[in-house]
Design a protein around this motif. Structure first.
Motif, PDB file in Angstrom:
ATOM      1  N   LEU A  40       4.561  10.828  -8.641  1.00 23.30           N
ATOM      2  CA  LEU A  40       4.343  11.069 -10.196  1.00 23.30           C
ATOM      3  C   LEU A  40       3.373  12.200 -10.296  1.00 23.30           C
ATOM      4  N   ILE A  41       2.380  12.381  -9.228  1.00 23.37           N
ATOM      5  CA  ILE A  41       1.300  13.492  -9.509  1.00 23.37           C
ATOM      6  C   ILE A  41       1.811  14.612  -8.501  1.00 23.37           C
ATOM      7  N   GLY A  42       2.312  14.548  -7.308  1.00 22.58           N
ATOM      8  CA  GLY A  42       2.710  15.434  -6.692  1.00 22.58           C
ATOM      9  C   GLY A  42       3.804  16.412  -7.009  1.00 22.58           C
ATOM     10  N   LEU A  43       5.003  15.658  -7.624  1.00 24.78           N
ATOM     11  CA  LEU A  43       6.062  16.489  -8.003  1.00 24.78           C
ATOM     12  C   LEU A  43       5.893  17.456  -9.026  1.00 24.78           C
ATOM     13  N   PRO A  44       5.193  17.306 -10.165  1.00 27.08           N
ATOM     14  CA  PRO A  44       4.811  18.135 -11.116  1.00 27.08           C
ATOM     15  C   PRO A  44       3.833  19.036 -10.570  1.00 27.08           C
ATOM     16  N   ALA A  57      -7.730   1.556  -0.597  1.00 24.69           N
ATOM     17  CA  ALA A  57      -7.137   2.378   0.068  1.00 24.69           C
ATOM     18  C   ALA A  57      -6.064   2.955  -0.656  1.00 24.69           C
ATOM     19  N   ILE A  58      -5.601   2.676  -1.740  1.00 25.56           N
ATOM     20  CA  ILE A  58      -4.537   3.298  -2.409  1.00 25.56           C
ATOM     21  C   ILE A  58      -4.953   4.726  -3.125  1.00 25.56           C
ATOM     22  N   PHE A  59      -6.419   4.528  -3.703  1.00 29.51           N
ATOM     23  CA  PHE A  59      -6.825   5.886  -4.072  1.00 29.51           C
ATOM     24  C   PHE A  59      -6.834   6.984  -3.262  1.00 29.51           C
ATOM     25  N   PRO A  60      -7.460   6.995  -2.061  1.00 30.92           N
ATOM     26  CA  PRO A  60      -7.574   8.017  -1.142  1.00 30.92           C
ATOM     27  C   PRO A  60      -6.334   8.494  -0.558  1.00 30.92           C
ATOM     28  N   MET A  61      -5.380   7.322  -0.318  1.00 32.92           N
ATOM     29  CA  MET A  61      -3.902   7.604   0.162  1.00 32.92           C
ATOM     30  C   MET A  61      -3.295   8.492  -0.962  1.00 32.92           C
ATOM     31  N   THR A  62      -3.231   7.975  -2.193  1.00 34.65           N
ATOM     32  CA  THR A  62      -2.698   8.795  -3.117  1.00 34.65           C
ATOM     33  C   THR A  62      -3.021  10.097  -3.382  1.00 34.65           C
ATOM     34  N   LEU A  63      -4.423  10.420  -3.386  1.00 30.35           N
ATOM     35  CA  LEU A  63      -4.800  11.869  -3.243  1.00 30.35           C
ATOM     36  C   LEU A  63      -4.301  12.599  -2.372  1.00 30.35           C
ATOM     37  N   ALA A  64      -4.526  12.217  -0.959  1.00 29.51           N
ATOM     38  CA  ALA A  64      -4.064  12.935   0.209  1.00 29.51           C
ATOM     39  C   ALA A  64      -2.584  13.180   0.211  1.00 29.51           C
ATOM     40  N   ALA A  65      -1.760  12.216  -0.288  1.00 32.02           N
ATOM     41  CA  ALA A  65      -0.266  12.291  -0.335  1.00 32.02           C
ATOM     42  C   ALA A  65       0.167  13.223  -1.192  1.00 32.02           C
ATOM     43  N   SER A  66      -0.537  12.991  -2.542  1.00 33.52           N
ATOM     44  CA  SER A  66      -0.041  13.825  -3.602  1.00 33.52           C
ATOM     45  C   SER A  66       0.030  15.287  -3.252  1.00 33.52           C
ATOM     46  N   MET A 102       1.015  -1.248  -0.001  1.00 34.33           N
ATOM     47  CA  MET A 102      -0.063   0.110  -0.031  1.00 34.33           C
ATOM     48  C   MET A 102       0.976   1.263   0.225  1.00 34.33           C
ATOM     49  N   VAL A 103       1.931   1.339   0.768  1.00 35.80           N
ATOM     50  CA  VAL A 103       2.730   2.501   1.167  1.00 35.80           C
ATOM     51  C   VAL A 103       3.585   2.856   0.011  1.00 35.80           C
ATOM     52  N   GLY A 104       4.123   1.684  -0.817  1.00 40.36           N
ATOM     53  CA  GLY A 104       4.779   1.491  -1.786  1.00 40.36           C
ATOM     54  C   GLY A 104       4.123   2.193  -3.115  1.00 40.36           C
ATOM     55  N   ILE A 105       3.162   1.473  -3.394  1.00 36.87           N
ATOM     56  CA  ILE A 105       2.411   2.068  -4.629  1.00 36.87           C
ATOM     57  C   ILE A 105       1.889   3.277  -4.644  1.00 36.87           C
ATOM     58  N   THR A 106       1.449   3.677  -3.272  1.00 34.87           N
ATOM     59  CA  THR A 106       0.915   4.885  -2.898  1.00 34.87           C
ATOM     60  C   THR A 106       2.017   5.920  -3.233  1.00 34.87           C
ATOM     61  N   LEU A 107       3.231   5.736  -2.495  1.00 34.53           N
ATOM     62  CA  LEU A 107       4.248   6.642  -2.680  1.00 34.53           C
ATOM     63  C   LEU A 107       4.770   6.861  -4.519  1.00 34.53           C
TER      64      LEU A 107
END
Length: 221
Positions: free
Chosen positions: A32-36, A95-104, A22-27
């Motif tokens: 990829l989203i948050g950096l740009p 879980a990955i979808f909301p985690m990715t959005l929040a982390a991005s 979960m953590v690895g894929i989300t990161l």
């Protein structure tokens, strides 16, 4: 009912692996989203290389609206969207979808803040040498801020470990699932101790690796 930890080890190992997945894929997705996104936030800011007030205001409003929401509330609020996009609200991918959005959004803000902190003299020197706006952004600012960005990503990774534990409460699996299902619901102190210990170890390892990589990068500048 107390859990026999000797027989419980395979479950512990499997759920720890689920947490790492979960953590690895989300990161990866969040970077990829948050950096740009963070680079755009900086570049479109007032007085910066691609100043655009409209884009900057919209992005800031979106990020500032979502970031203060506690993750457990954010996770539950996104259930209808998660079900629509993923097809389920249970399991790792849900879980990955909301985690990715929040982390991005968190990474975007980290990137923006760290690039802003780069000495303006570096930008002026690049402009004096005739560097293009693209070169200033990606060949000057991002490399100069990289050491701090690595530490920022380390902090975000630690937050993701926390998010994964929270996601376990709603059926996503992982360490949070163990703590809630076998520890809290069964009042099993041993399981709670083991799950907390695993979380602490994961955080310590993450922080150590992040600090080490940041120091290695900084020493080579």
């Amino acid at each position: 009912m107390k859990t026999d930890l000797t027989e419980f080890y395979p479950v512990i190992i499997q759920e720890t692996i689920n947490t790492l997945i979960m953590v690895g894929i989300t990161l990866v997705l969040a970077v990829l989203i948050g950096l740009p996104l963070g680079i755009i936030l900086y570049a479109t800011g007032r007085g910066h290389v691609l100043e655009n007030k409209t884009v900057n205001v919209i992005l800031n409003f979106f990020i500032n609206t979502i970031r203060p929401i506690p993750f457990i509330i954010f996770l539950v609020a996104l259930i209808p969207i998660t079900r629509f996009l993923v097809g389920t609200t249970i399991g790792i991918w849900a879980a990955i979808f909301p985690m990715t959005l929040a982390a991005s959004l968190s990474i975007a803000r980290v990137v923006e803040n760290n690039i802003i902190s780069v000495d303006k003299g570096v930008i002026e020197a690049a402009e004096a040498m005739g560097s293009s706006k693209f070169d200033i952004l990606f060949k000057v600012l991002v490399p100069e801020a990289a050491g701090s960005l690595i530490l920022g990503l380390t902090f975000t990774t630690v937050s993701l470990i926390e998010f994964s534990a929270v996601a376990g409460l709603v059926g996503a699996g992982g360490i949070g699932y163990l703590a809630f299902t076998y520890g809290y619901q069964r009042f099993d102190v041993a399981v709670m101790f083991v799950t907390v210990l695993i979380l602490i170890i994961l955080v310590q390892i993450t922080q150590f690796i992040g600090n080490k990589v940041a120091n290695i990068y900084t020493s080579r500048l």
